[in-house]
Structure formats: structure tokens, C-alpha cells
Design a protein around this motif. Structure first.
Motif, PDB file in Angstrom:
ATOM      1  N   SER A  39       1.486   4.572 -10.623  1.00 24.55           N
ATOM      2  CA  SER A  39       2.072   3.332 -10.136  1.00 24.55           C
ATOM      3  C   SER A  39       1.436   2.128 -10.813  1.00 24.55           C
ATOM      4  O   SER A  39       2.123   1.195 -11.240  1.00 24.55           O
ATOM      5  N   ASN A  40       0.108   2.152 -10.947  1.00 24.02           N
ATOM      6  CA  ASN A  40      -0.595   1.039 -11.598  1.00 24.02           C
ATOM      7  C   ASN A  40      -0.234   0.940 -13.074  1.00 24.02           C
ATOM      8  O   ASN A  40      -0.047  -0.154 -13.612  1.00 24.02           O
TER       9      ASN A  40
ATOM     10  N   THR B  18       0.844  -1.183   0.000  1.00 26.69           N
ATOM     11  CA  THR B  18       0.000   0.000   0.000  1.00 26.69           C
ATOM     12  C   THR B  18       0.884   1.240   0.000  1.00 26.69           C
ATOM     13  O   THR B  18       1.764   1.381   0.854  1.00 26.69           O
TER      14      THR B  18
ATOM     15  N   THR C  71      -1.396   7.113  -7.505  1.00 32.15           N
ATOM     16  CA  THR C  71      -1.627   5.668  -7.597  1.00 32.15           C
ATOM     17  C   THR C  71      -1.822   5.214  -9.042  1.00 32.15           C
ATOM     18  O   THR C  71      -1.366   4.136  -9.438  1.00 32.15           O
TER      19      THR C  71
ATOM     20  N   GLN D 268      -0.404   8.550  -2.642  1.00 38.33           N
ATOM     21  CA  GLN D 268      -1.666   7.982  -3.119  1.00 38.33           C
ATOM     22  C   GLN D 268      -2.307   8.800  -4.237  1.00 38.33           C
ATOM     23  O   GLN D 268      -3.101   8.273  -5.012  1.00 38.33           O
TER      24      GLN D 268
ATOM     25  N   GLU E  54       6.082   0.530  -7.946  1.00 32.10           N
ATOM     26  CA  GLU E  54       5.479   1.122  -6.759  1.00 32.10           C
ATOM     27  C   GLU E  54       6.374   2.203  -6.182  1.00 32.10           C
ATOM     28  O   GLU E  54       7.568   2.279  -6.471  1.00 32.10           O
TER      29      GLU E  54
END
Length: 466
Positions: free
Chosen positions: A98-99, A86, A95, A92, A104
Motif C-alpha cells: 500500500s505504501n 488505517t 502495508t 496489514q 490503500e
């Protein structure tokens, strides 16, 4: 008067028919595989109507297959997703990046900002000199000049004491690198190879270049940024000197992703996976993401990288880039940032290193100013840095330009850093750069002579391949 024989006429007719048939087949391929509608229309009509002039360029510029590379990336991305953690709260908002990238965010980094060539090469060469296990080196351009000789000597010294040395350079970017330079490294135990595929089916894809600049020492010291290996990057070659550029060093877990980006290229080219060490833990506070993008990705990852950064800005977005030839998504995001009240500034060079790109950049700069962006021309010399500052805590240093070649055609890499102290260093650096720049006024375009305006618009027609 002599006339061609029926056999000769038949052969000519057969050749013409074959070229048109090949053009139709290539047009069908372009229709199914070209990503943008503009590119599709241009290739399809050109290949059908003028196959004599467009068929050969399409083989070199239009085809896009990366056999083996895509499968390798998918396998590694799947492995990373299985072990993903996480992300920290401050990461965040990114995110989606990152995806998309399959990497990450990692915490616990120590970062160093390296301003200009002397500082960058001093740090990289010192790190290479301290290597105990291996050194990974990748540059778009390597010259056989003073700094190229220093790098060569440092790598040979590493190999002589038993350190494994692997070097990648781009075959087009380093077209002037003499074979004697390469032979001397190989004779000294350095493994050096150009970025060209070992698979014959990919050999015609000269349009897709590897623009990355990566140095990793022993798996825990990593360098990334805008500098290549050449004396011009030290500011010693007029008329572009003094040369303004930015690199950075990072220590921490994200160096593992940086060396994996190198290893993906190496494994694709050489068919072997390198033995890599895990990064060492350091007492840093920065959170980092390594963004490795390229034309083998399923989406326009570099363009989406910039779009995400721009949308994340709430107060400030400062960009330093040598070229401004954005796609519609990036330019629309910049406009929306202005409407949100974001302080959007772009730093560009005032001197051209590539005339056509400079002219296209000039037109985009005028349009950006009319859209409410603030655009500046750096005066002392040529600025080649690729840096972004978002608000007070996010910075990016890497190889990505704001042009179509980086957004769609090149393999690129950058470090996205979340750290207030490092962002403050970047801010202070850019403030000094903006202080040495002249701002473009929204009325400047109207003062240009009409032939000059026409030339700028003609130059922008070549934006898809600039």
C-alpha cells in the motif's frame, strides 16, 4: 583505380567520430540511469565498442523518461496519503504494498470471478450497455474481428445515447487495428486514442508498453484481468484454442482507484483530467487493493509486488501465468517459500504463442522444479490467465505476467483481494486447471537432447527484452 577524395574521407571520418562520440554520451547516460548492473554493463560496453549497432536500439529500448507522468503520480500519491485510513487487520500484512503503490486497501466489495472469454465479455458488454454517465475502456490489444465489432457497436450505442466514452489502446499491441475501426468510433462520438505520448521527448520509448486491461462503468463497476479484445480470447483461433483466461468484476470503493489508473494515463496523453464519479456503496465483504505498476515508478514496483505476495504465503502459493521469466528477486522469494514449507505451484501453457519466450520459460520451469517448486503444463489449450492464490483468503487477478516485460517494462494493473469466499472460488477454478495439466518431473531436463538444451539457454539470453 579510383580513390576517395580528401573531402569524402574527411566526411567519413567526421561521421565515424560523431557516432563514437554519441555512443560515449549514450553510454554515460546508461551508466547513470540503467537500474540493473547486467543491463548497465551490456549497454555501456555495446555503446562504446559497437555504437553502429547499439546506438539506435538504445534510443528505442534503453531510454526511460516519462516527463509529466511521474509528477502526476507523485501529486496524486501525496493526496492519497493525506487521506489514507488505517488498513483493516487482514490487510496489514500488505502495508508495504500500500505504501509503495500509494493506494490503500478498501473494504466492502462485491466480487465476481469471470472464467474465460464468453463469461468475461458477456459481463463487460452488459455493463457497458447499462452505462448512464461514462465508460472507460483500456486494452493492450483490440482487434477488428467479431468480438472487436461487438465492443465497437456497444460503445457507439453508448455514445449515441449521450454517455461519455473514452478508449485507450496500446499502439504496439494493437498495431493491426485498422484506421477505419478508429474512425468509425470517433465519428460516433467515442474518444479513442493510442497509448503514445503527446510529448516529443518520449516518442522513442517504444519498449515501454501499456499492458493494462481496464473497463469502468459509471465509476462503480470495474473489470480487470488477462483478456484483450480479440476472437482468440474466445477460443476460436487454433492452434492455441481453447483459450484459457480469467477476468474479474469488482464493485466497491477500489473501483475509484481503478478509474484513477485510467485517468492518469488519459491525463498524461491528452493533457486533461476526466470528471469521475465516486463509487457507490455495495453490500460486499471483500477487501481490495488496486495495484497499478509501471516503468515510471521510482522502484521495480511489479517485481516487488510479486515478492511481497510470495513472502506473505504461509501454506499455499498457486500461480497461473503464461510466461515464467522471473528476475532474481522473484525467483529467490519462490525458493524461500519452498523452504518455509509452502505448497508452491505454477501453471504454465503447453503450447507457445511466442517461441523464444516459451523456450526461456521452459528452462526456468526446469530450474524451478529442481529448486523444489511444482510446475505444471496446461494441456487442453493455451492458458493466458494471470492469477495468484495465497493461503485461503488472498487472491490476485490482473494483467501481470511473471516475465521481465511485466516486472520492469510494461504498465500493468491487478486487483489484490482479501476474501475467503472469493479465494475459494479461485481455488476451485485452479484445481480444475491443475487437473488438466501434466506436472514437470525433475528428470525431464536431463532427457532433452543437447542441442535443445543449448537452444533453451540461448533463448534465456534474451530475457531482458522478452
Amino acid at each position: 583505380m579510383q580513390y576517395a577524395s580528401p573531402l569524402a574521407l574527411g566526411l567519413i571520418s567526421a561521421a565515424v567520430f560523431a557516432v563514437h562520440l554519441a555512443g560515449i554520451a549514450a553510454a554515460a547516460h546508461a551508466l547513470m540511469h540503467t537500474r540493473t548492473s547486467q543491463g548497465t554493463v551490456a549497454w555501456v560496453f555495446g555503446l562504446i565498442l559497437l555504437p553502429y549497432f547499439t546506438l539506435l536500439p538504445y534510443l528505442f529500448l534503453g531510454r526511460k523518461h516519462f516527463y509529466g507522468y511521474v509528477e502526476l503520480r507523485h501529486a496524486r500519491a501525496g493526496h492519497r496519503r493525506q487521506h489514507a485510513q488505517t488498513p483493516a487487520i487482514e490487510a496489514q500484512r500488505f502495508t508495504a504494498l500500500s505504501n509503495m503503490l500509494g493506494n490503500e486497501f478498501h473494504g466492502g466489495h462485491r466480487l465476481s470471478l469471470l472464467i474465460d472469454g464468453e463469461a468475461a465479455f458477456a459481463a463487460m458488454l452488459a455493463a457497458v450497455a447499462s452505462a448512464e454517465h461514462y465508460v472507460l475502456v483500456q486494452f493492450f490489444i483490440i482487434h477488428d474481428d467479431h468480438i472487436g465489432g461487438r465492443l465497437q457497436a456497444a460503445l457507439l450505442a453508448c455514445a449515441a445515447r449521450g454517455v461519455h466514452v473514452c478508449v485507450l489502446y496500446d499502439g504496439v499491441g494493437s498495431h493491426g487495428l485498422p484506421q477505419s475501426y478508429i474512425d468509425r468510433l470517433r465519428a460516433g462520438g467515442v474518444r479513442i486514442h493510442p497509448f503514445t505520448t503527446r510529448r516529443w521527448r518520449n516518442r522513442l520509448q517504444v519498449n515501454f508498453r501499456n499492458h493494462r486491461k481496464i473497463v469502468v462503468v459509471d465509476g462503480w463497476r470495474g473489470f480487470v484481468g488477462g483478456l484483450n479484445v480479440g476472437d482468440e480470447y474466445l477460443g476460436s483461433k487454433p492452434p492455441l484454442s481453447p483459450w484459457r483466461d480469467t477476468h474479474m468484476e469488482l464493485q466497491g470503493p477500489a473501483v475509484g482507484d481503478l478509474q484513477l489508473a485510467f485517468d492518469e494515463n488519459w491525463q498524461w496523453l491528452r493533457g486533461e483530467e476526466l470528471t469521475l464519479l465516486p463509487p457507490r456503496a455495495v453490500d460486499g465483504t471483500a477487501t481490495c487493493l488496486i495495484a497499478a505498476t509501471g516503468p515510471a515508478d521510482a522502484q521495480e514496483s511489479c517485481s516487488l509486488f510479486f515478492v511481497t505476495l510470495i513472502h506473505a504465503a504461509r501454506r499455499r502459493l498457486w500461480l497461473a501465468t503464461p510466461y515464467l521469466v522471473p528476475d532474481s528477486a522473484v525467483f529467490a522469494a519462490l525458493q524461500l517459500a519452498v523452504f518455509r514449507g509452502v505448497d508452491v505451484r505454477i501453471l504454465l501453457p503447453s503450447r507457445p504463442d511466442h517461441r523464444t519466450v516459451f523456450m526461456a520459460t521452459t528452462l526456468w520451469a526446469h530450474e524451478a522444479v529442481r529448486a523444489g517448486l511444482r510446475v505444471f503444463r496446461y494441456q487442453p489449450g493455451f492458458t493466458h490467465q494471470k492469477v495468484a492464490l495465497i493461503d485461503d483468503d488472498v487472491s490476485v487477478v490482473g494483467s501481470m505476467n511473471l516475465d521481465n516485460r511485466s516486472l520492469r517494462l510494461n504498465f500493468e494493473v491487478a486487483a489484490l483481494n482479501i476474501d475467503r469466499n472469493f479465494a475459494q472460488e479461485v481455488q476451485q477454478m485452479l484445481e480444475k486447471d491443475f487437473a488438466k495439466a501434466l506436472e514437470i518431473d525433475k528428470n525431464d531436463y536431463q532427457q532433452l537432447a543437447y542441442p535443445h538444451k543449448v537452444a533453451l539457454h540461448v533463448a534465456r539470453l534474451f530475457a531482458p527484452v522478452l
